[in-house]
Design a protein around this motif. Structure first.
Motif, PDB file in Angstrom:
ATOM      1  N   ASP A   2      79.403  21.884  80.380  1.00  0.00           N
ATOM      2  CA  ASP A   2      79.141  23.175  80.226  1.00  0.00           C
ATOM      3  C   ASP A   2      78.495  23.889  78.865  1.00  0.00           C
ATOM      4  OD1 ASP A   2      81.489  22.296  79.294  1.00  0.00           O
ATOM      5  OD2 ASP A   2      82.732  24.115  79.806  1.00  0.00           O
ATOM      6  N   PHE A   3      78.976  22.987  77.952  1.00  0.00           N
ATOM      7  CA  PHE A   3      78.649  23.222  76.391  1.00  0.00           C
ATOM      8  C   PHE A   3      76.920  23.126  76.620  1.00  0.00           C
ATOM      9  CE2 PHE A   3      77.351  21.280  72.203  1.00  0.00           C
ATOM     10  CZ  PHE A   3      77.960  22.104  71.744  1.00  0.00           C
ATOM     11  N   ILE A   4      76.500  22.042  77.193  1.00  0.00           N
ATOM     12  CA  ILE A   4      75.029  22.080  77.043  1.00  0.00           C
ATOM     13  C   ILE A   4      74.295  23.124  77.769  1.00  0.00           C
ATOM     14  CG2 ILE A   4      73.019  20.541  77.968  1.00  0.00           C
ATOM     15  CD1 ILE A   4      74.963  18.289  77.299  1.00  0.00           C
ATOM     16  N   ILE A   5      74.928  23.554  79.004  1.00  0.00           N
ATOM     17  CA  ILE A   5      74.446  24.511  79.782  1.00  0.00           C
ATOM     18  C   ILE A   5      74.218  26.011  79.019  1.00  0.00           C
ATOM     19  CG2 ILE A   5      74.496  26.113  81.947  1.00  0.00           C
ATOM     20  CD1 ILE A   5      75.596  23.326  83.254  1.00  0.00           C
ATOM     21  N   GLN A   6      75.526  26.080  78.115  1.00  0.00           N
ATOM     22  CA  GLN A   6      75.732  27.155  77.586  1.00  0.00           C
ATOM     23  C   GLN A   6      74.644  27.361  76.293  1.00  0.00           C
ATOM     24  OE1 GLN A   6      78.433  29.959  77.656  1.00  0.00           O
ATOM     25  NE2 GLN A   6      76.706  30.941  76.686  1.00  0.00           N
ATOM     26  N   ASN A   7      74.231  26.240  75.958  1.00  0.00           N
ATOM     27  CA  ASN A   7      73.287  26.291  74.931  1.00  0.00           C
ATOM     28  C   ASN A   7      71.978  26.528  75.213  1.00  0.00           C
ATOM     29  OD1 ASN A   7      74.153  26.272  72.209  1.00  0.00           O
ATOM     30  ND2 ASN A   7      75.222  24.272  72.548  1.00  0.00           N
ATOM     31  N   ILE A   8      71.792  26.105  76.531  1.00  0.00           N
ATOM     32  CA  ILE A   8      70.325  26.027  77.145  1.00  0.00           C
ATOM     33  C   ILE A   8      70.080  27.646  77.437  1.00  0.00           C
ATOM     34  CG2 ILE A   8      69.159  25.950  79.408  1.00  0.00           C
ATOM     35  CD1 ILE A   8      70.181  22.845  79.348  1.00  0.00           C
ATOM     36  N   ASN A  10      71.714  29.997  75.607  1.00  0.00           N
ATOM     37  CA  ASN A  10      71.437  30.696  74.391  1.00  0.00           C
ATOM     38  C   ASN A  10      69.948  30.521  74.168  1.00  0.00           C
ATOM     39  OD1 ASN A  10      74.231  31.076  74.328  1.00  0.00           O
ATOM     40  ND2 ASN A  10      74.568  29.304  72.917  1.00  0.00           N
ATOM     41  N   ALA A  11      69.377  29.436  74.320  1.00  0.00           N
ATOM     42  CA  ALA A  11      68.061  29.109  73.830  1.00  0.00           C
ATOM     43  C   ALA A  11      67.073  29.838  74.869  1.00  0.00           C
ATOM     44  CB  ALA A  11      67.803  27.625  73.957  1.00  0.00           C
ATOM     45  N   LEU A  12      67.272  29.851  75.931  1.00  0.00           N
ATOM     46  CA  LEU A  12      66.596  30.746  77.038  1.00  0.00           C
ATOM     47  C   LEU A  12      66.444  32.361  76.411  1.00  0.00           C
ATOM     48  CD1 LEU A  12      67.322  29.616  80.515  1.00  0.00           C
ATOM     49  CD2 LEU A  12      65.133  29.422  79.385  1.00  0.00           C
ATOM     50  N   GLN A  13      67.733  32.825  76.126  1.00  0.00           N
ATOM     51  CA  GLN A  13      67.502  34.030  75.489  1.00  0.00           C
ATOM     52  C   GLN A  13      66.790  34.355  74.232  1.00  0.00           C
ATOM     53  OE1 GLN A  13      70.975  35.937  73.670  1.00  0.00           O
ATOM     54  NE2 GLN A  13      70.281  38.090  74.312  1.00  0.00           N
ATOM     55  N   TRP A  14      67.233  33.373  73.424  1.00  0.00           N
ATOM     56  CA  TRP A  14      66.418  33.325  72.062  1.00  0.00           C
ATOM     57  C   TRP A  14      64.694  33.366  72.051  1.00  0.00           C
ATOM     58  CZ3 TRP A  14      67.087  36.129  67.697  1.00  0.00           C
ATOM     59  CH2 TRP A  14      66.534  35.432  66.733  1.00  0.00           C
ATOM     60  N   GLU A 263      65.291  25.477  67.767  1.00  0.00           N
ATOM     61  CA  GLU A 263      66.217  26.257  66.743  1.00  0.00           C
ATOM     62  C   GLU A 263      67.658  25.960  67.369  1.00  0.00           C
ATOM     63  OE1 GLU A 263      65.218  29.868  65.534  1.00  0.00           O
ATOM     64  OE2 GLU A 263      63.637  29.349  64.496  1.00  0.00           O
ATOM     65  N   VAL A 264      67.904  26.309  68.868  1.00  0.00           N
ATOM     66  CA  VAL A 264      69.365  26.394  68.962  1.00  0.00           C
ATOM     67  C   VAL A 264      69.818  24.965  69.126  1.00  0.00           C
ATOM     68  CG1 VAL A 264      70.527  26.733  71.005  1.00  0.00           C
ATOM     69  CG2 VAL A 264      69.061  28.594  70.446  1.00  0.00           C
TER      70      VAL A 264
ATOM     71  N   SER B 217      74.638  32.441  68.612  1.00  0.00           N
ATOM     72  CA  SER B 217      75.205  31.866  69.629  1.00  0.00           C
ATOM     73  C   SER B 217      75.294  30.376  69.875  1.00  0.00           C
ATOM     74  CB  SER B 217      74.278  32.393  70.974  1.00  0.00           C
ATOM     75  OG  SER B 217      72.981  31.830  70.840  1.00  0.00           O
ATOM     76  N   ALA B 218      74.435  29.753  69.167  1.00  0.00           N
ATOM     77  CA  ALA B 218      74.551  28.196  69.060  1.00  0.00           C
ATOM     78  C   ALA B 218      75.783  27.944  68.422  1.00  0.00           C
ATOM     79  CB  ALA B 218      73.260  27.709  68.457  1.00  0.00           C
ATOM     80  N   GLN B 219      76.099  28.551  67.157  1.00  0.00           N
ATOM     81  CA  GLN B 219      77.170  28.049  66.228  1.00  0.00           C
ATOM     82  C   GLN B 219      78.327  28.445  67.081  1.00  0.00           C
ATOM     83  OE1 GLN B 219      74.265  29.806  65.183  1.00  0.00           O
ATOM     84  NE2 GLN B 219      73.921  29.408  63.061  1.00  0.00           N
ATOM     85  N   LEU B 220      78.346  29.640  67.654  1.00  0.00           N
ATOM     86  CA  LEU B 220      79.790  30.336  68.333  1.00  0.00           C
ATOM     87  C   LEU B 220      79.823  29.470  69.527  1.00  0.00           C
ATOM     88  CD1 LEU B 220      78.714  33.976  67.850  1.00  0.00           C
ATOM     89  CD2 LEU B 220      80.816  32.955  66.963  1.00  0.00           C
TER      90      LEU B 220
END
Lengths: 303, 391
Positions: A2-8, A10-14, A263-264, B217-220
């Motif tokens: 879930d950590f990886i999916i969460q960051n995906i 985040n990256a999609l939004q950014w 970046e993320v 968001s990445a850090q958080l």
């Protein structure tokens, strides 16, 4: 996991913001062969226009609900930001084009226009930051440890939709054909009876309009506005467009998301100080291997 | 007609020139003080608040006929210089104030990011400087010409750690800080060592970001995955507004603990309800103040329509310190270089000071030893006194 999916997510939004801004760069470059360095600041102007549009609609004069404000603010912000883009074209780029100035001078003019937009904002509104009102009531969905807000979904969907719309306009419509024609040979195209100035104005309407949309969505996601907010994100989106292959719409789209993911990803693994170092080293390596960018082709019709 | 215009121009020029020559003659009866403030850039509210407090002080002194030094009254003159919230501009502003404006002392810069480099410049140029708001130890360390009005981060960090462990019953902590800001980075490190010294539990995440970043968001995500009992955010108010909101969006429900850089009314404007119920350590609490502090707050509110933040109060105290330093010097030397030396010695001889942000004693570095307060952001968006911590 879930950590990886969460960051995906985040990256999609950014990445969506990079992609939206990069599309504007690539459109103008594709048609005019002009790097419109003022584009990041048009994005900033879009965010400020959205702020005032939203403030007016929510205010006592109209008193609309936040949701109605959002739905009306989207077209209005896009329209007003497009007006700013067209004004820049009219007063800065067109006179130079008429006089046959070298492209270098037009690029410098674009840089100047960006600074003028930044500092006129600073002079008129002052240095104090503005808080963007909440237009969409935020809902947080939690799915097995991964959280998504409705706003993030709106941003990602908007970026994909803008890409699809632009791709359709450029490849399937007559006006898109004219844009590609100008890109191919801007001296022969008027001989075919195509109004080159109108096509260029249309390009600026598209590019600036979507910068306005990006500004509105950005202000909703990161609701602190300041006059220099467009500068760095604009540069980075420009780099993303170059890595994607500037002039190519797919390139801008994928380049924007690529930069967002890098970046993320870097921040997730390393301290944040390494972010730009690693991100741009990776992009540089991509350019080493393919100097025209991922989707770029040397000396051919783009867009 | 043309000729007479020409003559008039000459006359005007002569007038201006003569005026310029008269000014230095007046200068003997004024004391010129420089202000190195962030009027634009990342933290414009801080510069604005300091300037407003300074204007109030200036009016008080000059309306009373001036400052009495050695039996003679001198008018004060304040010169405000913008440092754009940047380190390099703060150095330039300090040099400009010293070399072009010939000020006898400088107040500011406020933030450690600017005060650390500007402090070096003032020390090298032998000009006394008082920073109102900088809490990083490096600002005054081994710099006999630099003084300050605020407490230090080595004091503030443990205050935040102690408070959080008591109030939240926290065992684990996470930190998110601005790596390119001396203040934020220094305080984050001090907090980390203070927390680990307590032996409750580790700092489970120690994440950084850049000054211009808008997406955390990445850090958080990393921080939330580590599941801390609270997040310590020693950041400027504009970043706090984004960080708190993004953390909530990512599903974090726990408390935040902040530092004195949170203490701006603008925090509430930018962050809104998301920040309510959190705590931060700061220099004074406006709500519920008494005595001279209350008088200052009431006057400021009447004049400007807003509550003075801690940097405004500390600027007031800094000017108070400087005035005392000038009076300790006992005389005003027309040569700014000599006057600077007199003021420095006057400042160094201050052993204790009773300001509106509390009583303080000074150590040999020119740093005050004073109390910190912890405030809570109430449900009305006010900074309410929670607890006072003294060394």
């Amino acid at each position: 996991m879930d950590f990886i999916i969460q960051n995906i997510i985040n990256a999609l939004q950014w990445g969506s913001f990079y992609a939206l801004i990069a599309l504007g760069y690539t459109l103008v470059y594709g048609v005019l062969r002009l790097i419109n360095f003022a584009h990041g600041d048009i994005f900033m102007v879009g965010a400020y226009i959205a702020f005032f549009v939203a403030g007016f609609m929510l205010g006592p004069a109209l008193g609309l609900s936040p949701m109605a404000t959002f739905l009306l603010a989207v077209p209005l912000t896009m329209f007003l930001t497009a007006c700013v883009g067209v004004t820049l074209e009219r007063i800065a780029y067109r006179p130079l084009r008429r006089k046959g100035a070298h492209r270098l001078y037009v690029v410098i003019t674009a840089l100047m226009c960006g600074l003028i937009l930044e500092y006129s904002n600073l002079a008129v509104l002052g240095a104090s930051r503005l808080k963007f009102p909440e237009l969409v009531h935020k809902t947080i969905w939690n799915m097995g440890g991964v959280t998504v807000t409705n706003l993030k979904v709106i941003v990602i969907v908007a970026a994909v939709a803008v890409f699809v719309i632009l791709n359709f306009i450029v490849t399937k419509t007559k006006i898109g054909m004219a844009m590609r024609g100008i890109s191919y040979d801007k001296f022969a195209i008027p001989l075919m009876g195509i109004p080159i100035d109108q096509i260029i104005v249309f390009t600026f309407i598209l590019g600036s309009g979507f910068a306005g949309l990006a500004g509105l969505l950005f202000a909703m996601s990161y609701p602190v506005l300041e006059p220099f907010m467009g500068m760095i994100i604009g540069w980075k989106a420009f780099i993303a467009a170059v890595v994607g292959g500037i002039g190519d719409i797919r390139g801008a789209f994928y380049g924007g998301f690529l930069l967002g993911f890098i970046e993320v990803g870097v921040v997730t693994v390393f301290p944040s100080t390494y972010r730009d170092l690693f991100a741009f080293t990776i992009l540089l390596i991509i350019l080493w291997m393919k100097p025209t960018g991922l989707f770029g082709m040397p000396q051919s019709t783009k867009i | 007609m043309k000729l007479s215009l020409h003559k008039m121009g000459l006359l005007a020029l002569a007038f201006v020139l003569s005026f310029l020559m008269i000014v230095p003659a007046f200068a003997a009866d004024t004391i010129k003080i420089g202000f190195n403030l962030p009027l634009t850039g990342d933290i414009p509210e801080v510069g604005d608040g300091s300037k407003k407090a300074a204007e109030m002080y200036l009016k008080d002194i000059n309306d009373a006929g001036g400052l009495e030094v050695g039996g003679k009254k001198y008018q004060l003159e304040f010169v405000y210089m913008d440092n754009e919230s940047k380190a390099e501009s703060a150095v330039n502003a300090a040099l400009k104030l010293i070399e072009q404006e010939n000020v006898v002392a400088i107040i500011g810069p406020n933030s450690s990011k600017q005060a650390v480099p500007a402090g070096g410049t003032c020390n090298d140029n032998r000009c006394p400087m008082i920073t109102p708001w900088s809490t990083n130890p490096d600002t005054t360390k081994d710099r006999p010409w630099v003084f300050r009005a605020a407490f230090l981060d080595p004091f503030q960090g443990p205050v935040a750690a102690d408070f959080a462990s008591q109030k939240f019953g926290a065992k684990t902590a996470a930190v998110l800080f601005d790596v390119s800001n001396d203040y934020s980075k220094g305080l984050a490190e001090i907090f980390k060592s203070a927390w680990e010294k307590k032996g409750l539990g580790p700092v489970v995440a120690f994440e950084s970001h850049g000054t211009k970043d808008q997406d955390f968001s990445a850090q958080l995500t990393t921080i939330i995955k580590a599941n801390p009992d609270f997040i310590f955010v020693p950041d400027n108010y504009n970043q706090v507004a984004l960080i708190v909101q993004q953390a909530r969006d990512l599903g974090y429900k726990g408390p935040f603990m902040g530092s004195d850089a949170w203490g701006t009314p603008d925090l509430i404007k930018l962050c809104g309800e998301q920040c309510y119920g959190n705590y931060f350590s700061t220099h004074y609490a406006a709500a519920g103040a008494a005595g001279a502090t209350k008088v200052f707050i009431d006057r400021y509110e009447k004049a400007y329509g807003s509550t003075p933040a801690d940097y405004a109060a500390l600027t007031w105290d800094s000017i108070g310190l400087l005035v005392q330093g000038i009076q300790n010097a006992g005389k005003v030397d027309p040569n700014p270089r000599k006057e600077r030396k007199l003021i420095r010695d006057g400042l160094a001889s201050i052993k204790s000071f009773d300001g509106i942000t509390g009583k303080s004693k000074f150590d040999e570095q020119g740093d005050p030893i004073k109390c910190a307060v912890v405030v809570k952001i109430s449900d009305q968006g006010e900074f309410v006194f929670e607890q006072s911590v003294c060394p």
